[in-house]
Design a protein around this motif. Structure first.
Motif, PDB file in Angstrom:
ATOM      1  N   ARG A 190       5.948  -3.693  -7.112  1.00  0.00           N
ATOM      2  CA  ARG A 190       4.687  -3.352  -7.790  1.00  0.00           C
ATOM      3  C   ARG A 190       3.951  -2.337  -6.920  1.00  0.00           C
ATOM      4  N   PRO A 191       3.032  -1.567  -7.522  1.00  0.00           N
ATOM      5  CA  PRO A 191       2.303  -0.576  -6.722  1.00  0.00           C
ATOM      6  C   PRO A 191       1.384  -1.261  -5.708  1.00  0.00           C
ATOM      7  N   ASP A 192       0.917  -0.476  -4.724  1.00  0.00           N
ATOM      8  CA  ASP A 192       0.050  -1.059  -3.699  1.00  0.00           C
ATOM      9  C   ASP A 192      -1.322  -1.402  -4.292  1.00  0.00           C
ATOM     10  N   ALA A 193      -2.099  -2.195  -3.546  1.00  0.00           N
ATOM     11  CA  ALA A 193      -3.349  -2.767  -4.076  1.00  0.00           C
ATOM     12  C   ALA A 193      -4.379  -1.707  -4.469  1.00  0.00           C
ATOM     13  N   SER A 194      -4.298  -0.484  -3.891  1.00  0.00           N
ATOM     14  CA  SER A 194      -5.252   0.570  -4.290  1.00  0.00           C
ATOM     15  C   SER A 194      -5.012   1.002  -5.731  1.00  0.00           C
TER      16      SER A 194
END
Ligand code: 1HN
Length: 345
Positions: A190-194
């Motif tokens: 999954r993409p990073d938290a930003s």
């Protein structure tokens, strides 16, 4: 006010020998060295590293030393006041320029100091921190907090270069610096938290009562958003200057306990003379061109260059083109110690 303190030479030789044999020394001849009057006397001297000088040296390191032989392929930016090879750029800040070539990986490890990366050039690099894959795009700020496993990889086709800033000198001083090695981490798909939980400033994931947030909830600060935010601030400000601190989106506190990061915008023609600060600092130029004077040293900088200022330095910046810089500093640490100070000039 006390007068001149006594010197070692004034003391009889037999007394000096007896003190040495007993493993003691008189304080008074050394007192002013450790407690100068009025303000610290820094060892640190202003430093300047032009990227066009560093880049070929780094690329050559890429030919000479395989990443397996380096673990981290880094050229260390040494404080001129301490000399080449010094593992610090200022009293508390370590800086290094790191190269990763396409297909390479830098093995996973975890250590007590914290690191922050500012990406200087290249596409396709990434850092994995605690299983979160953090893409490294030019200008991004990527955190590797102490105690978090991290490794680096490169899926692109050109060299990737970034600036490492660590609170290493502090940990070395405390005799607290060490690392553990481990296998490359599994990456969460999954993409990073930003890009997920913290897509929008002012919004954070809703939590059940009592549920804690992660200590470091967001570890990548994409440059595109920083630049847009600076420009919008400057547009509605009076003087073509804007500064934004990088903060933890859950708490509003500095991103790390020790080091702080401030994004700066200076429109072409604008100048700035900040107060004298008790913090030491390093400036990395993300974009633009200008001149800074640090304690009288004139530094003509352009994109991707890095320069430093000791504590209580007299600093003047002037942009000749629209300029974006990131200031790396130790204000968070000094505030925790209770002595951070700014003096008007
Ligand atoms: C480190 O872990 C990295 O992970 C880079 O990329 C530079 C300098 C000293 C100690 C640890 C990295 C470092 C470092």
């Amino acid at each position: 006010m006390s007068e001149q303190l006594g010197t070692l030479e004034e003391l009889p030789q037999d007394y000096r020998d007896a003190m040495s044999a007993a493993g003691v020394a008189p304080l008074w001849p050394m007192m002013r060295n450790v407690l100068p009057h009025g303000a610290p006397k820094p060892v640190t001297k202003p430093g300047y590293w032009a990227y066009p000088d560093l880049r070929p040296l780094l690329l050559r390191a890429g030919e000479l030393t395989p990443v397996e032989k380096a673990e981290r392929r880094v050229l260390v930016l040494s404080d001129p006041g301490r000399g080449t090879g010094a593992m610090q750029a200022t009293s508390s800040i370590y800086l290094g320029m790191q190269l990763l070539l396409p297909g390479e990986t830098a093995p996973a490890h975890v250590h007590t100091p914290s690191a922050v990366r500012i990406i200087v050039e290249g596409k396709g690099g990434f850092t994995v921190v605690d299983g979160e894959k953090l893409p490294m795009e030019e200008g991004d700020l990527v955190l590797t907090p102490g105690g978090e496993w991290h490794d680096h990889g490169h899926e692109g086709s050109e060299p990737v270069i970034w600036l490492d800033a660590l609170d290493l000198p502090l940990f070395v001083y405390l005799e607290g610096s060490y690392a553990k090695e481990g296998p490359l981490q599994a990456q969460r798909n999954r993409p990073d938290a930003s890009q997920v939980e913290y897509l929008s400033a002012g919004l954070a994931p809703s939590r059940k009562s009592g549920a804690a947030s992660r200590r470091y909830p967001m570890m990548r600060y994409p440059w595109a958003r920083t630049e847009a935010a600076l420009l919008q601030m400057a547009r509605y400000g009076a003087d073509g200057i804007a500064e934004l601190d990088y903060v933890n989106p859950e708490t509003g506190a500095d991103v790390l306990p020790t080091m702080g990061f401030t994004a700066m915008y200076l429109a072409a023609g604008q100048s700035e003379a900040p107060p004298l600060r008790s913090s030491s600092s390093a400036f990395h130029v993300v974009k633009g061109r200008g001149v800074s004077t640090i304690n009288g040293n004139v530094i003509e900088w352009s994109a991707k260059d890095t320069f430093t200022a000791p504590v209580f330095a007299e600093i003047n910046h002037k942009a000749s083109e629209d300029a974006f810089l990131v200031r790396i500093h130790d204000r968070p640490l000094q505030e925790k110690l209770g002595y951070y100070e700014e003096r008007a000039r």
